[in-house]
Design an enzyme around this catalytic site. Structure first.
Site, PDB file in Angstrom:
ATOM      1  N   HIS A  68       0.835  -1.204   0.000  1.00 47.90           N
ATOM      2  CA  HIS A  68       0.000   0.000   0.000  1.00 47.90           C
ATOM      3  C   HIS A  68       0.869   1.252   0.000  1.00 47.90           C
ATOM      4  O   HIS A  68       2.068   1.189   0.274  1.00 47.90           O
ATOM      5  CB  HIS A  68      -0.916   0.043   1.231  1.00 47.90           C
ATOM      6  CG  HIS A  68      -2.154  -0.788   1.073  1.00 47.90           C
ATOM      7  ND1 HIS A  68      -2.188  -2.119   1.423  1.00 47.90           N
ATOM      8  CD2 HIS A  68      -3.388  -0.477   0.595  1.00 47.90           C
ATOM      9  CE1 HIS A  68      -3.408  -2.595   1.161  1.00 47.90           C
ATOM     10  NE2 HIS A  68      -4.152  -1.620   0.660  1.00 47.90           N
TER      11      HIS A  68
ATOM     12  N   LYS B 259      -0.507   4.827   4.659  1.00 51.20           N
ATOM     13  CA  LYS B 259      -1.358   3.865   5.378  1.00 51.20           C
ATOM     14  C   LYS B 259      -0.796   3.606   6.774  1.00 51.20           C
ATOM     15  O   LYS B 259       0.401   3.371   6.924  1.00 51.20           O
ATOM     16  CB  LYS B 259      -1.475   2.561   4.589  1.00 51.20           C
ATOM     17  CG  LYS B 259      -2.469   1.587   5.207  1.00 51.20           C
ATOM     18  CD  LYS B 259      -2.901   0.513   4.234  1.00 51.20           C
ATOM     19  CE  LYS B 259      -3.807  -0.503   4.884  1.00 51.20           C
ATOM     20  NZ  LYS B 259      -5.076   0.069   5.340  1.00 51.20           N
TER      21      LYS B 259
HETATM   22  P1  NAD Z   1      -7.503   9.682   4.940  1.00 52.60           P
HETATM   23  O1  NAD Z   1      -6.645   9.946   6.123  1.00 52.60           O
HETATM   24  O2  NAD Z   1      -7.125  10.283   3.632  1.00 52.60           O
HETATM   25  O3  NAD Z   1      -9.012  10.086   5.232  1.00 52.60           O
HETATM   26  C1  NAD Z   1      -9.637   9.922   6.481  1.00 52.60           C
HETATM   27  C2  NAD Z   1     -10.395  11.201   6.725  1.00 52.60           C
HETATM   28  O4  NAD Z   1     -11.207  11.048   7.881  1.00 52.60           O
HETATM   29  C3  NAD Z   1      -9.444  12.397   6.982  1.00 52.60           C
HETATM   30  O5  NAD Z   1      -9.780  13.458   6.113  1.00 52.60           O
HETATM   31  C4  NAD Z   1      -9.702  12.716   8.446  1.00 52.60           C
HETATM   32  O6  NAD Z   1      -9.537  14.086   8.744  1.00 52.60           O
HETATM   33  C5  NAD Z   1     -11.165  12.286   8.569  1.00 52.60           C
HETATM   34  N1  NAD Z   1     -11.587  12.139   9.968  1.00 52.60           N
HETATM   35  C6  NAD Z   1     -10.882  11.690  11.036  1.00 52.60           C
HETATM   36  N2  NAD Z   1     -11.620  11.795  12.159  1.00 52.60           N
HETATM   37  C7  NAD Z   1     -12.820  12.319  11.791  1.00 52.60           C
HETATM   38  C8  NAD Z   1     -13.998  12.675  12.499  1.00 52.60           C
HETATM   39  N3  NAD Z   1     -14.099  12.491  13.819  1.00 52.60           N
HETATM   40  N4  NAD Z   1     -15.036  13.197  11.801  1.00 52.60           N
HETATM   41  C9  NAD Z   1     -14.955  13.373  10.470  1.00 52.60           C
HETATM   42  N5  NAD Z   1     -13.857  13.074   9.741  1.00 52.60           N
HETATM   43  C10 NAD Z   1     -12.803  12.554  10.400  1.00 52.60           C
HETATM   44  O7  NAD Z   1      -7.559   8.074   4.838  1.00 52.60           O
HETATM   45  P2  NAD Z   1      -8.144   7.194   3.634  1.00 52.60           P
HETATM   46  O8  NAD Z   1      -7.018   6.688   2.801  1.00 52.60           O
HETATM   47  O9  NAD Z   1      -9.287   7.880   2.980  1.00 52.60           O
HETATM   48  O10 NAD Z   1      -8.658   5.924   4.465  1.00 52.60           O
HETATM   49  C11 NAD Z   1      -9.624   6.047   5.487  1.00 52.60           C
HETATM   50  C12 NAD Z   1      -9.929   4.667   6.068  1.00 52.60           C
HETATM   51  O11 NAD Z   1     -10.550   3.857   5.071  1.00 52.60           O
HETATM   52  C13 NAD Z   1      -8.694   3.883   6.548  1.00 52.60           C
HETATM   53  O12 NAD Z   1      -9.046   3.150   7.695  1.00 52.60           O
HETATM   54  C14 NAD Z   1      -8.401   2.960   5.383  1.00 52.60           C
HETATM   55  O13 NAD Z   1      -7.698   1.804   5.754  1.00 52.60           O
HETATM   56  C15 NAD Z   1      -9.803   2.642   4.930  1.00 52.60           C
HETATM   57  N6  NAD Z   1      -9.940   2.181   3.545  1.00 52.60           N
HETATM   58  C16 NAD Z   1     -10.801   1.163   3.338  1.00 52.60           C
HETATM   59  C17 NAD Z   1     -11.063   0.707   2.052  1.00 52.60           C
HETATM   60  C18 NAD Z   1     -12.079  -0.385   1.874  1.00 52.60           C
HETATM   61  O14 NAD Z   1     -12.384  -0.746   0.712  1.00 52.60           O
HETATM   62  N7  NAD Z   1     -12.651  -0.895   2.962  1.00 52.60           N
HETATM   63  C19 NAD Z   1     -10.435   1.312   0.959  1.00 52.60           C
HETATM   64  C20 NAD Z   1      -9.563   2.374   1.199  1.00 52.60           C
HETATM   65  C21 NAD Z   1      -9.332   2.824   2.504  1.00 52.60           C
END
Ligand code: NAD
Length: 270
Positions: A156, A160
């Site tokens: 990744h 991450k």
């Molecule tokens: P990222 O850090 O770019 O985005 C997460 C966002 O959530 C950030 O903008 C952060 O400020 C926000 N956030 C944090 N606390 C918050 C709150 N209390 N209220 C509102 N917003 C809040 O990360 P990302 O790459 O977008 O990934 C996010 C999550 O999704 C991770 O856990 C990742 O592993 C997961 N993910 C899952 C899949 C899937 O298919 N299941 C795919 C990609 C990413």
């Protein structure tokens, strides 16, 4: 039928922006609200504009309590934030699609408790291809048994924060299920130093982090004479966002319960 009204939390995150775009591109769904964490520079900005999508008029707020109630929340944020959003969902009798990974045992138990009366889809990976791969891995493990050494590899991007990825663990779980064992009993999550010879029946994990790799996963079944590999490479995060919006449409018609993408895609019966 009226559109499904969706709140996207963490709407300025990598996945949040994709989700806003996927909602604006899909039929039968409307963006009803968008949030970011308190203190984020993006609070007050237009969600559609940030995402580069057509829809305009939904501004990011810093607390989900400030959103008008809707039908469903899609959450790809962080475990502590997801727990907080789950309480809002339960209180307002909505449905929830969860993509966040990296919950510890305690957080996971709390999430299940909070959402006990809610229709929920939670998947470590929302791509259709990965979910098919999970199915194939379980079948392969059933046929090959532990005569074949099983290893899971994932790579990744450098941002991450958790490892191994939720998808790698889901692959390990499918593999263990195919063999009729519990992953916790056979997983080898890291190796260092004098590890001794490979333990028969174990499932090994290895991890790479770097650059902007969207997500690569590989399950290997290794014998002396041959090797079977089931490989998935995601080239664009939109694949997860479209899958999550598809899950939203599906779960909105379900009774309370805990579902995954295998259910959404009809690979597992409800
Ligand atoms: P990222 O850090 O770019 O985005 C997460 C966002 O959530 C950030 O903008 C952060 O400020 C926000 N956030 C944090 N606390 C918050 C709150 N209390 N209220 C509102 N917003 C809040 O990360 P990302 O790459 O977008 O990934 C996010 C999550 O999704 C991770 O856990 C990742 O592993 C997961 N993910 C899952 C899949 C899937 O298919 N299941 C795919 C990609 C990413």
């Amino acid at each position: 039928m009226a559109d499904l009204r969706i709140i996207i939390v963490g709407a300025s995150g990598r996945m949040g922006r994709m989700l806003v775009r996927a909602v604006s591109e899909a039929q039968g769904v409307t963006l009803a609200g968008a949030t970011e964490r308190a203190g984020s520079a993006f609070v007050g900005r237009d969600a559609g504009e940030l995402a580069g999508s057509d829809g305009r008029g939904v501004l990011l707020v810093d607390d989900i309590q400030a959103c008008a109630t809707a039908d469903l929340v899609i959450d790809f944020t962080a475990p502590a934030a997801t727990l907080n959003h789950a309480a809002f969902v339960a209180e307002h009798k909505m449905a929830m699609v969860i993509g966040t990974t990296g919950f510890d045992t305690e957080q996971s138990a709390q999430l299940h408790k909070t959402l006990a009366n809610t229709p929920v889809v939670m998947a470590a990976n929302y791509s259709v291809g990965v979910n098919l791969a999970l199915n194939l891995i379980e079948k392969a493990a059933q046929v090959l048994g532990d005569d074949y050494d099983a290893e899971i590899f994932e790579a990744h991007h450098k941002h991450k924060v958790d490892a191994p990825s939720g998808t790698a663990l889901a692959m390990g779980k499918s593999l263990a299920t195919g063999r009729g064992v519990a992953l916790d009993d056979v997983a080898v999550l890291s190796r260092e130093g004098i590890t001794g010879a490979r333990k028969p029946g174990s499932i090994g994990f290895s991890v790479v982090r770097g650059g902007n790799i969207v997500g690569e996963h590989q399950a290997m079944f290794i014998a002396d004479e041959e090797r079977i590999e089931i490989n998935h490479i995601a080239a664009d995060r939109m694949v997860f966002a479209r899958g999550a919006v598809r899950a939203a449409g599906w779960v909105s018609a379900q009774n309370k319960g805990w579902y995954d993408m295998q259910h959404v895609l009809g690979l597992n019966e409800v």
